[in-house]
Design a protein around this motif. Structure first.
Motif, PDB file in Angstrom:
ATOM      1  N   LEU A 200       1.903  -1.459 -11.189  1.00  0.00           N
ATOM      2  CA  LEU A 200       2.682  -1.307  -9.958  1.00  0.00           C
ATOM      3  C   LEU A 200       3.351   0.054  -9.893  1.00  0.00           C
ATOM      4  O   LEU A 200       3.407   0.674  -8.825  1.00  0.00           O
ATOM      5  CB  LEU A 200       3.739  -2.414  -9.880  1.00  0.00           C
ATOM      6  CG  LEU A 200       4.585  -2.428  -8.612  1.00  0.00           C
ATOM      7  CD1 LEU A 200       3.750  -2.811  -7.401  1.00  0.00           C
ATOM      8  CD2 LEU A 200       5.769  -3.390  -8.766  1.00  0.00           C
ATOM      9  N   ASP A 201       3.842   0.570 -11.030  1.00  0.00           N
ATOM     10  CA  ASP A 201       4.557   1.843 -10.993  1.00  0.00           C
ATOM     11  C   ASP A 201       3.617   3.041 -10.884  1.00  0.00           C
ATOM     12  O   ASP A 201       4.071   4.182 -10.839  1.00  0.00           O
ATOM     13  CB  ASP A 201       5.482   1.993 -12.208  1.00  0.00           C
ATOM     14  CG  ASP A 201       4.767   1.833 -13.530  1.00  0.00           C
ATOM     15  OD1 ASP A 201       3.533   1.641 -13.523  1.00  0.00           O
ATOM     16  OD2 ASP A 201       5.437   1.902 -14.570  1.00  0.00           O
ATOM     17  N   GLU A 202       2.300   2.797 -10.815  1.00  0.00           N
ATOM     18  CA  GLU A 202       1.332   3.865 -10.560  1.00  0.00           C
ATOM     19  C   GLU A 202       0.677   3.726  -9.183  1.00  0.00           C
ATOM     20  O   GLU A 202      -0.196   4.512  -8.823  1.00  0.00           O
ATOM     21  CB  GLU A 202       0.249   3.870 -11.642  1.00  0.00           C
ATOM     22  CG  GLU A 202       0.779   4.199 -13.032  1.00  0.00           C
ATOM     23  CD  GLU A 202      -0.304   4.189 -14.087  1.00  0.00           C
ATOM     24  OE1 GLU A 202      -1.508   4.232 -13.712  1.00  0.00           O
ATOM     25  OE2 GLU A 202       0.035   4.146 -15.291  1.00  0.00           O
ATOM     26  N   LEU A 203       1.119   2.748  -8.405  1.00  0.00           N
ATOM     27  CA  LEU A 203       0.546   2.515  -7.084  1.00  0.00           C
ATOM     28  C   LEU A 203       1.081   3.558  -6.098  1.00  0.00           C
ATOM     29  O   LEU A 203       2.291   3.809  -6.053  1.00  0.00           O
ATOM     30  CB  LEU A 203       0.925   1.112  -6.607  1.00  0.00           C
ATOM     31  CG  LEU A 203       0.081   0.478  -5.503  1.00  0.00           C
ATOM     32  CD1 LEU A 203      -1.353   0.242  -5.978  1.00  0.00           C
ATOM     33  CD2 LEU A 203       0.715  -0.841  -5.051  1.00  0.00           C
ATOM     34  N   PRO A 204       0.204   4.209  -5.325  1.00  0.00           N
ATOM     35  CA  PRO A 204       0.681   5.170  -4.323  1.00  0.00           C
ATOM     36  C   PRO A 204       1.663   4.509  -3.355  1.00  0.00           C
ATOM     37  O   PRO A 204       1.572   3.305  -3.077  1.00  0.00           O
ATOM     38  CB  PRO A 204      -0.605   5.600  -3.601  1.00  0.00           C
ATOM     39  CG  PRO A 204      -1.697   5.319  -4.571  1.00  0.00           C
ATOM     40  CD  PRO A 204      -1.267   4.102  -5.342  1.00  0.00           C
ATOM     41  N   MET A 205       2.569   5.297  -2.818  1.00  0.00           N
ATOM     42  CA  MET A 205       3.633   4.762  -1.976  1.00  0.00           C
ATOM     43  C   MET A 205       3.088   4.023  -0.761  1.00  0.00           C
ATOM     44  O   MET A 205       3.607   2.970  -0.380  1.00  0.00           O
ATOM     45  CB  MET A 205       4.569   5.894  -1.528  1.00  0.00           C
ATOM     46  CG  MET A 205       5.786   5.410  -0.759  1.00  0.00           C
ATOM     47  SD  MET A 205       6.816   4.298  -1.770  1.00  0.00           S
ATOM     48  CE  MET A 205       7.947   3.648  -0.553  1.00  0.00           C
ATOM     49  N   ASP A 206       2.034   4.554  -0.133  1.00  0.00           N
ATOM     50  CA  ASP A 206       1.521   3.882   1.056  1.00  0.00           C
ATOM     51  C   ASP A 206       0.954   2.506   0.715  1.00  0.00           C
ATOM     52  O   ASP A 206       1.108   1.546   1.484  1.00  0.00           O
ATOM     53  CB  ASP A 206       0.473   4.748   1.763  1.00  0.00           C
ATOM     54  CG  ASP A 206      -0.697   5.099   0.860  1.00  0.00           C
ATOM     55  OD1 ASP A 206      -0.561   5.014  -0.365  1.00  0.00           O
ATOM     56  OD2 ASP A 206      -1.759   5.482   1.401  1.00  0.00           O
ATOM     57  N   GLU A 207       0.327   2.371  -0.459  1.00  0.00           N
ATOM     58  CA  GLU A 207      -0.193   1.070  -0.850  1.00  0.00           C
ATOM     59  C   GLU A 207       0.928   0.118  -1.257  1.00  0.00           C
ATOM     60  O   GLU A 207       0.844  -1.095  -1.033  1.00  0.00           O
ATOM     61  CB  GLU A 207      -1.202   1.215  -1.973  1.00  0.00           C
ATOM     62  CG  GLU A 207      -2.532   1.805  -1.530  1.00  0.00           C
ATOM     63  CD  GLU A 207      -3.638   1.474  -2.506  1.00  0.00           C
ATOM     64  OE1 GLU A 207      -4.083   0.309  -2.536  1.00  0.00           O
ATOM     65  OE2 GLU A 207      -4.038   2.386  -3.253  1.00  0.00           O
ATOM     66  N   LEU A 208       1.985   0.666  -1.874  1.00  0.00           N
ATOM     67  CA  LEU A 208       3.133  -0.160  -2.215  1.00  0.00           C
ATOM     68  C   LEU A 208       3.756  -0.738  -0.944  1.00  0.00           C
ATOM     69  O   LEU A 208       4.106  -1.927  -0.884  1.00  0.00           O
ATOM     70  CB  LEU A 208       4.156   0.660  -2.994  1.00  0.00           C
ATOM     71  CG  LEU A 208       5.449  -0.047  -3.390  1.00  0.00           C
ATOM     72  CD1 LEU A 208       5.155  -1.248  -4.281  1.00  0.00           C
ATOM     73  CD2 LEU A 208       6.396   0.920  -4.093  1.00  0.00           C
ATOM     74  N   GLU A 209       3.873   0.094   0.087  1.00  0.00           N
ATOM     75  CA  GLU A 209       4.411  -0.390   1.355  1.00  0.00           C
ATOM     76  C   GLU A 209       3.506  -1.456   1.965  1.00  0.00           C
ATOM     77  O   GLU A 209       3.975  -2.467   2.504  1.00  0.00           O
ATOM     78  CB  GLU A 209       4.578   0.781   2.326  1.00  0.00           C
ATOM     79  CG  GLU A 209       5.692   1.747   1.914  1.00  0.00           C
ATOM     80  CD  GLU A 209       5.845   2.902   2.882  1.00  0.00           C
ATOM     81  OE1 GLU A 209       4.899   3.139   3.672  1.00  0.00           O
ATOM     82  OE2 GLU A 209       6.903   3.554   2.859  1.00  0.00           O
ATOM     83  N   ASN A 210       2.193  -1.257   1.868  1.00  0.00           N
ATOM     84  CA  ASN A 210       1.254  -2.231   2.423  1.00  0.00           C
ATOM     85  C   ASN A 210       1.273  -3.538   1.647  1.00  0.00           C
ATOM     86  O   ASN A 210       1.135  -4.621   2.230  1.00  0.00           O
ATOM     87  CB  ASN A 210      -0.156  -1.647   2.437  1.00  0.00           C
ATOM     88  CG  ASN A 210      -0.330  -0.599   3.509  1.00  0.00           C
ATOM     89  OD1 ASN A 210       0.454  -0.519   4.453  1.00  0.00           O
ATOM     90  ND2 ASN A 210      -1.357   0.220   3.384  1.00  0.00           N
ATOM     91  N   LEU A 211       1.448  -3.446   0.325  1.00  0.00           N
ATOM     92  CA  LEU A 211       1.557  -4.665  -0.476  1.00  0.00           C
ATOM     93  C   LEU A 211       2.795  -5.458  -0.069  1.00  0.00           C
ATOM     94  O   LEU A 211       2.734  -6.683   0.118  1.00  0.00           O
ATOM     95  CB  LEU A 211       1.618  -4.309  -1.957  1.00  0.00           C
ATOM     96  CG  LEU A 211       1.888  -5.473  -2.928  1.00  0.00           C
ATOM     97  CD1 LEU A 211       0.807  -6.533  -2.835  1.00  0.00           C
ATOM     98  CD2 LEU A 211       2.007  -4.953  -4.364  1.00  0.00           C
ATOM     99  N   ALA A 212       3.929  -4.774   0.077  1.00  0.00           N
ATOM    100  CA  ALA A 212       5.160  -5.452   0.486  1.00  0.00           C
ATOM    101  C   ALA A 212       4.994  -6.092   1.862  1.00  0.00           C
ATOM    102  O   ALA A 212       5.441  -7.227   2.103  1.00  0.00           O
ATOM    103  CB  ALA A 212       6.322  -4.463   0.488  1.00  0.00           C
ATOM    104  N   LYS A 213       4.311  -5.388   2.765  1.00  0.00           N
ATOM    105  CA  LYS A 213       4.090  -5.909   4.116  1.00  0.00           C
ATOM    106  C   LYS A 213       3.215  -7.159   4.071  1.00  0.00           C
ATOM    107  O   LYS A 213       3.502  -8.167   4.725  1.00  0.00           O
ATOM    108  CB  LYS A 213       3.426  -4.835   4.978  1.00  0.00           C
ATOM    109  CG  LYS A 213       3.218  -5.246   6.430  1.00  0.00           C
ATOM    110  CD  LYS A 213       2.436  -4.178   7.189  1.00  0.00           C
ATOM    111  CE  LYS A 213       3.203  -2.870   7.238  1.00  0.00           C
ATOM    112  NZ  LYS A 213       2.479  -1.850   8.058  1.00  0.00           N
TER     113      LYS A 213
END
Length: 313
Positions: free
Chosen positions: A263-276
């Protein structure tokens, strides 16, 4: 070599089970990367220690398994000629893996040697898990053979012979939303129209857990005792799934390449999409996916990253 790019998390605002089928990148049907040797060691260990759980072939699959090995061998020798080499001796063809020293007969093998040797050779050469799908008398495709060394919540010995519908029984809304489309897709697949799709899971690993235990997950991706995982212990586990109709036998070879991203290597845009996406899941879907184990930690980490980016601005 860097891993073949995994499909990004889309960030859909409404949960639906989708096939998301696309034309196969045929030049990269099978892929190799920097993790090859480490994963090869895991495969060797699993085939030695858990063979009955990860490799099974029904009698009717012997010819498709042989054809799958031929297709895999020909592809790897053409695509990665510095790593794989084909040779002939008398009436047999052999493939040599220069990275591991393994050598397997590809053609001219004695069918009485056993049902599993051809499929085992194929998955020892590749990084993908490989399965053979065949049609039964009722017109349904079923799991006729499988070398699934990196499973998620199941093992081959439990499900060999199951139909596609049975295999997806636990998946929420699968039968209501895509079962019919999947059946039609498999029936229409031809040797000249190979396809692929991707999906992802969220997995929890224990501190200092070894690669074998991370990849081989027959029970659960989210063990309940790990209720407060760190971001580095939350893994985005992606699968690139490929579908090819074998030209000679007509069976389908189904490939699965597994990718792991902390998770701490996930790009920010994908982190936002995962949360969404995880916010959009109904409760029963969230329970199936293990959100109660890792969901709060993902959202906390997302808020932290958003805060850090605002400070930097």
């Amino acid at each position: 070599m860097a891993p073949y790019p995994a499909q990004p998390i889309k960030g859909r605002e409404r949960y639906r089970v989708l096939m998301d089928i696309r034309k196969l990148d045929a030049h990269n049907w099978l892929t190799l990367d920097k993790n090859y040797i480490d994963e090869h060691r895991v495969r060797t260990q699993l085939l030695q220690e858990k063979r009955e759980k990860v490799l099974r072939c029904l009698p009717e699959s012997i010819e498709p398994c042989q054809e799958a090995l031929e297709e895999v061998s020909d592809f790897l020798c053409e695509r990665f000629p510095n790593m794989f080499e084909m040779s002939r001796h008398n009436d047999q063809k052999f493939i040599k893996n220069h990275m591991t020293g393994d050598k397997f007969p590809v053609s001219g093998r004695d069918p009485n040697e056993g049902l599993t040797e051809a499929l085992e050779a194929a998955v020892r050469l590749a990084m993908e898990d490989l399965s053979i799908l065949m049609m039964n008398e009722e017109g349904e495709y079923y799991l006729a053979a499988s070398a699934s060394l990196f499973p998620t919540g199941w093992t081959v010995n439990q499900r060999i012979g199951w139909t596609i519908s049975q295999l997806h029984g636990p998946v929420p809304l699968w039968h209501q939303q895509v079962a019919s489309s999947v059946s039609k897709f498999l029936a229409r697949l031809t040797p000249t129209t190979p396809m692929e799709r991707s999906n992802y899971f969220v997995e929890i690993k224990a501190p200092n857990e070894n690669l074998t235990d991370i990849l081989y997950r027959p029970n659960s991706l989210c063990e309940k005792e790990l209720s407060n995982p760190r971001p580095s212990e939350i893994l985005i586990r992606r699968e690139r799934q490929t579908f090819r109709r074998l030209p000679r036998t007509g069976a389908i070879v189904f490939g699965v390449k597994t990718y792991l991203t902390p998770l701490d290597e996930l790009p920010m845009d994908e982190l936002e999409n995962l949360a969404k996406e995880m916010r959009s899941w109904p409760d029963y879907v969230g329970e199936y996916k293990g959100r109660d184990v890792w969901g709060a930690k993902v959202l906390e980490y997302h808020r932290q990253r958003v805060g850090e980016e605002k400070i930097e601005e």
